[in-house]
Design a protein around this motif. Structure first.
Motif, mmCIF file in Angstrom:
data_model
loop_
_atom_site.group_PDB
_atom_site.id
_atom_site.type_symbol
_atom_site.label_atom_id
_atom_site.label_comp_id
_atom_site.label_asym_id
_atom_site.label_seq_id
_atom_site.Cartn_x
_atom_site.Cartn_y
_atom_site.Cartn_z
ATOM 1 N N LEU A 81 88.154 -18.369 102.148
ATOM 2 C CA LEU A 81 87.307 -17.418 101.422
ATOM 3 C C LEU A 81 86.630 -16.437 102.379
ATOM 4 C CD1 LEU A 81 85.615 -19.794 98.799
ATOM 5 C CD2 LEU A 81 87.307 -18.006 98.331
ATOM 6 N N LEU A 82 86.170 -16.943 103.518
ATOM 7 C CA LEU A 82 85.520 -16.090 104.512
ATOM 8 C C LEU A 82 86.500 -15.049 105.052
ATOM 9 C CD1 LEU A 82 83.455 -18.779 106.456
ATOM 10 C CD2 LEU A 82 82.492 -16.860 105.176
ATOM 11 N N ALA A 83 87.716 -15.497 105.366
ATOM 12 C CA ALA A 83 88.720 -14.573 105.897
ATOM 13 C C ALA A 83 89.074 -13.499 104.869
ATOM 14 C CB ALA A 83 89.977 -15.343 106.309
ATOM 15 N N GLN A 84 89.214 -13.899 103.613
ATOM 16 C CA GLN A 84 89.536 -12.941 102.547
ATOM 17 C C GLN A 84 88.422 -11.913 102.390
ATOM 18 O OE1 GLN A 84 90.282 -15.286 99.062
ATOM 19 N NE2 GLN A 84 92.329 -15.903 99.695
ATOM 20 N N ALA A 85 87.176 -12.380 102.399
ATOM 21 C CA ALA A 85 86.040 -11.459 102.248
ATOM 22 C C ALA A 85 85.979 -10.486 103.414
ATOM 23 C CB ALA A 85 84.735 -12.250 102.145
ATOM 24 N N TYR A 86 86.300 -10.969 104.608
ATOM 25 C CA TYR A 86 86.306 -10.084 105.779
ATOM 26 C C TYR A 86 87.381 -9.012 105.635
ATOM 27 C CZ TYR A 86 87.455 -8.409 110.423
ATOM 28 O OH TYR A 86 87.756 -7.606 111.482
ATOM 29 N N PHE A 87 88.587 -9.418 105.244
ATOM 30 C CA PHE A 87 89.679 -8.453 105.088
ATOM 31 C C PHE A 87 89.346 -7.412 104.022
ATOM 32 C CE2 PHE A 87 92.671 -11.689 106.977
ATOM 33 C CZ PHE A 87 92.959 -10.933 108.095
ATOM 34 N N GLN A 88 88.570 -7.831 103.017
ATOM 35 C CA GLN A 88 88.172 -6.911 101.947
ATOM 36 C C GLN A 88 86.930 -6.099 102.319
ATOM 37 O OE1 GLN A 88 87.685 -9.674 98.715
ATOM 38 N NE2 GLN A 88 89.877 -10.074 98.531
ATOM 39 N N ASN A 89 86.389 -6.377 103.522
ATOM 40 C CA ASN A 89 85.193 -5.682 103.999
ATOM 41 C C ASN A 89 84.036 -5.823 103.002
ATOM 42 O OD1 ASN A 89 84.185 -4.142 106.205
ATOM 43 N ND2 ASN A 89 84.145 -2.340 104.907
ATOM 44 N N ASP A 90 83.925 -7.019 102.405
ATOM 45 C CA ASP A 90 82.988 -7.268 101.315
ATOM 46 C C ASP A 90 81.762 -8.033 101.833
ATOM 47 O OD1 ASP A 90 81.664 -8.009 98.952
ATOM 48 O OD2 ASP A 90 83.540 -8.096 97.837
ATOM 49 N N LYS A 91 80.699 -7.304 102.167
ATOM 50 C CA LYS A 91 79.484 -7.933 102.691
ATOM 51 C C LYS A 91 78.824 -8.834 101.655
ATOM 52 C CE LYS A 91 78.641 -3.746 105.415
ATOM 53 N NZ LYS A 91 77.722 -2.631 105.660
ATOM 54 N N ASN A 92 78.817 -8.373 100.403
ATOM 55 C CA ASN A 92 78.165 -9.158 99.345
ATOM 56 C C ASN A 92 78.868 -10.499 99.152
ATOM 57 O OD1 ASN A 92 76.254 -7.159 98.817
ATOM 58 N ND2 ASN A 92 77.542 -6.149 97.298
#
Length: 283
Positions: A81-92
């Motif tokens: 989940l962390l890696a996916q959020a990083y790739f999506q540039n999603d701070k929230n």
């Protein structure tokens, strides 16, 4: 009782040496450190080890901790989940995952590990990791042990190579190549390509071109993949720059300039400027 303690107990009861007990699942040196509690072992490798030595998986986990397998799965899920959020540039999303980690049933140590990864990803998204020396030191401390790398940590290392010395980067990158080069996983291969690109840049910057062959070979094995078009362009720049440095022939320098022009034509001006400055500084 720790995993290492329990594995040692079963091994001694079977009158086996560490190499025999580990089989081909883990290297003897890595397994030895698992027994001593210095290295982690993945759930998959642990179960394979138990089956290989004819140990009841259910009995082992019951003796160890009935929540271990569930917690191991949760850690792997959070890493994903962390890696996916990083790739999506999603701070929230990263902040939401941090809250999820705090509310989880993980041990304090596991929570601290996951929260550190979340902070690193947030710093990468916010472009603040370069100025955060304390977090940089934590990154180096966590990632230096090559045997504990997984997909998320390979990506973190690729983004953190500037915090290591050239010699340490060679040790880590070559270890990762040996371990993951043959794995048929496009995400892993993309990370390795990125690491090899970075290593060529580091070697050029340090005027050390004698050890480029391994990284060039790995890039040649993967660079034709259409998903790696950006990396192929940077690779063409670097390989021609290395030829120019080795042979001094202007034709290679001209090819470097054509790559820069290509980036400009695609309006990727930041990359074009970066390569132009690199060329000017190191030729």
């Amino acid at each position: 009782m720790t995993i290492g303690d329990l594995l040692r107990e079963y091994r001694v009861n079977q009158n086996k040496k560490q190499k025999e007990f580990a089989g081909k699942i883990l290297s003897p040196s890595y397994y030895s450190k698992v027994e001593k509690g210095k290295h982690k072992i993945t759930a998959e490798d642990l179960i394979s080890l138990l089956i290989y030595n004819q140990i009841s998986v259910k009995q082992f986990f019951c003796r160890l901790d009935e929540n271990y397998e569930e917690n191991q799965f949760l850690e792997e899920q959070l890493n994903c989940l962390l890696a996916q959020a990083y790739f999506q540039n999603d701070k929230n999303k990263l902040e939401t995952i941090k809250q999820k980690i705090n509310k989880s049933c993980l041990s304090n140590k596991a929570k601290n590990d996951q929260l550190l990864y979340a902070d690193i990803f947030l710093a990468l998204v916010n472009n603040t990791l370069q100025d955060n020396k304390k977090l940089q030191n934590k990154v180096k401390e966590k990632l230096f042990n090559m045997d504990e790398f997984d997909e998320a940590k390979i990506m973190l290392y690729g983004n953190s190579m500037r915090f290591y010395s050239p010699s340490n980067n060679e040790i880590i990158s070559q270890s990762l190549i040996r371990k993951y080069r043959a794995i048929n996983n496009i995400i892993i291969q993309k990370y390795l390509v990125s690491i090899c690109i970075n290593m060529l840049i580091i070697l050029i910057e340090n005027n050390d071109l004698k050890d480029t062959k391994l990284y060039i070979k790995v890039l040649e094995e993967n660079i034709d993949n259409p998903d790696f078009l950006f990396y192929r362009s940077v690779y063409l720049f670097l390989i021609n720059f290395i030829e120019y440095k080795n042979l001094g022939e202007e034709k290679y320098l001209s090819k470097c300039k054509k790559v820069i022009e290509a980036f400009e034509n695609f309006e990727m001006n930041a990359y074009a400027d970066e390569l132009a400055n690199f060329l000017k500084e190191h030729k």
